[in-house]
Design a protein around this motif. Structure first.
Motif, PDB file in Angstrom:
ATOM      1  N   GLY A  65      -3.319   3.166  -6.230  1.00 30.19           N
ATOM      2  CA  GLY A  65      -3.461   1.867  -5.578  1.00 30.19           C
ATOM      3  C   GLY A  65      -3.983   0.767  -6.482  1.00 30.19           C
ATOM      4  N   PRO A 117      -6.137   1.383  -0.938  1.00 27.30           N
ATOM      5  CA  PRO A 117      -7.155   1.069  -1.945  1.00 27.30           C
ATOM      6  C   PRO A 117      -8.288   0.240  -1.318  1.00 27.30           C
ATOM      7  CG  PRO A 117      -4.937   0.508  -2.703  1.00 27.30           C
ATOM      8  CD  PRO A 117      -4.845   0.768  -1.242  1.00 27.30           C
ATOM      9  N   TYR A 176       0.825  -1.198   0.000  1.00 26.59           N
ATOM     10  CA  TYR A 176       0.000   0.000   0.000  1.00 26.59           C
ATOM     11  C   TYR A 176       0.860   1.249   0.000  1.00 26.59           C
ATOM     12  CZ  TYR A 176      -4.153  -2.714   1.287  1.00 26.59           C
ATOM     13  OH  TYR A 176      -5.194  -3.594   1.303  1.00 26.59           O
ATOM     14  N   ASP A 177       0.445   2.251  -0.764  1.00 22.81           N
ATOM     15  CA  ASP A 177       1.008   3.586  -0.618  1.00 22.81           C
ATOM     16  C   ASP A 177       0.569   4.086   0.758  1.00 22.81           C
ATOM     17  OD1 ASP A 177       1.050   6.514  -0.632  1.00 22.81           O
ATOM     18  OD2 ASP A 177       1.554   6.306  -2.758  1.00 22.81           O
TER      19      ASP A 177
END
Length: 331
Positions: A41, A14, A8-9
């Motif tokens: 994402g 997301p 994940y960023d």
């Protein structure tokens, strides 16, 4: 089918990622569209899941650095198109693409936008009252300071489903007579005083009294509901037979549009809608079949990891070989 090695960023989780990937089911060589790129994402997950191609769309200029880094990471497989997702047919045509195999739409404001105080989307941090996702359009401050009381109340009621909209609009008009309303905290305090500082209840969840007003202004400023309606029609036009459309929404106004679109396009909507043919006209051939019935919600585990996902809902359909319906003009 979470992509191997996918991370994940930290700015954006997301929502319903596994469910979206399962419904999109990307295959090697397929052409996919992420119509709401944001922090990337869904795009990253698609590119990591298989050797597919992704065209991402976003009108927010702040996403460009993220997109440029992703182009370097996935050379030849990713491209950002600058614009609104409702323009996906025209944007893809400029790339020489007339059909794709999948479209993903994550409707609403991204966590990245909410977390940047200078964007003015949230009252949790003080910032300029802006809320624009992109483009040369009036800001939320313009709307708050220049719209007459009745129209302002209607905006707050229609797009925020706020039953105290008239009281809020009256308070805003009175406050702006003293000084312009230019900051998010300034507006949040005005709304809170108008409806009471005590938090209101939505189901079992407590929300800040200004939540619905901020939602209404954001939706109005960015024409989000009109964008969604046009975007669904555009996706129908560019999806090849068997192509998949996945739409994640976060509140009832958006979900109602998506639900009715799929019900109508799959032939499930009962007669009586203004969109349906009259009794003496042949019924239109369904352009979608549902991948699953109803809307999927996030698991409790996902909600625990990302509280913003709690109101999310995913609906998904698979394109048939029937011709796309003609795009409807606004009344």
């Amino acid at each position: 089918m979470t992509a191997p090695g996918f991370e994940y960023d930290p700015r954006h989780f997301p929502v319903l990622l596994n469910e979206v990937l399962e419904a999109l089911a990307p295959k090697q060589g397929e052409r996919m569209v992420d119509g709401t790129f944001g922090a990337g994402g869904y795009t990253r997950a698609l590119l990591s899941a298989t050797d597919c191609l992704v065209w991402a769309i976003d009108r927010d200029p702040h996403v460009v650095p993220t997109a440029e880094a992703m182009e370097q990471e996935f050379p030849g497989r990713f491209r950002l198109l600058k614009g609104c997702f409702s323009q996906m047919k025209e944007l893809l045509a400029e790339e020489g693409i007339d059909q794709v195999d999948g479209v993903a739409l994550d409707i609403g404001v991204s966590s990245m936008q909410l977390d940047e105080a200078e964007r003015g989307f949230s009252f949790m941090q003080d910032g300029p009252l802006d809320m624009r996702m992109g483009g040369d359009v009036p800001s939320a401050a313009d709307v708050v300071n220049e719209t007459d009381e009745e129209d302002l109340a209607n905006i707050i009621y229609r797009y925020g489903e706020e039953h105290k909209s008239r009281r809020i609009a009256r308070a805003i008009v009175e406050a702006r007579r003293e000084e312009p309303i230019m900051r998010t905290r300034q507006l949040a305090e005005i709304v809170s005083r108008a409806v009471g500082h005590k938090k209101t209840i939505r189901g079992k969840k407590q929300i800040h009294p200004a939540t619905r007003t901020f939602q209404a202004l954001r939706i109005y400023v960015n024409d989000e509901l009109g964008e969604l309606e046009r975007g669904l029609e555009a996706a129908e036009q560019i999806l090849s037979p068997g192509g998949r459309l996945c739409v994640v929404t976060f509140h009832s106004l958006e979900d109602r549009i998506v639900k009715n679109f799929f019900r109508e396009r799959s032939g499930e909507l009962a007669r009586g809608s203004r969109h349906l043919p009259q009794a003496n006209e042949p019924a239109a051939e369904p352009t979608f079949e549902m991948i699953f019935r109803g809307g999927k919600k996030p698991s409790q585990e996902e909600i625990n990891q990302n509280a913003r996902s709690r109101s999310a809902k995913l609906r998904a359909g698979r394109r048939t070989a029937a011709p796309a319906r003609e795009r409807e003009e606004a009344a």
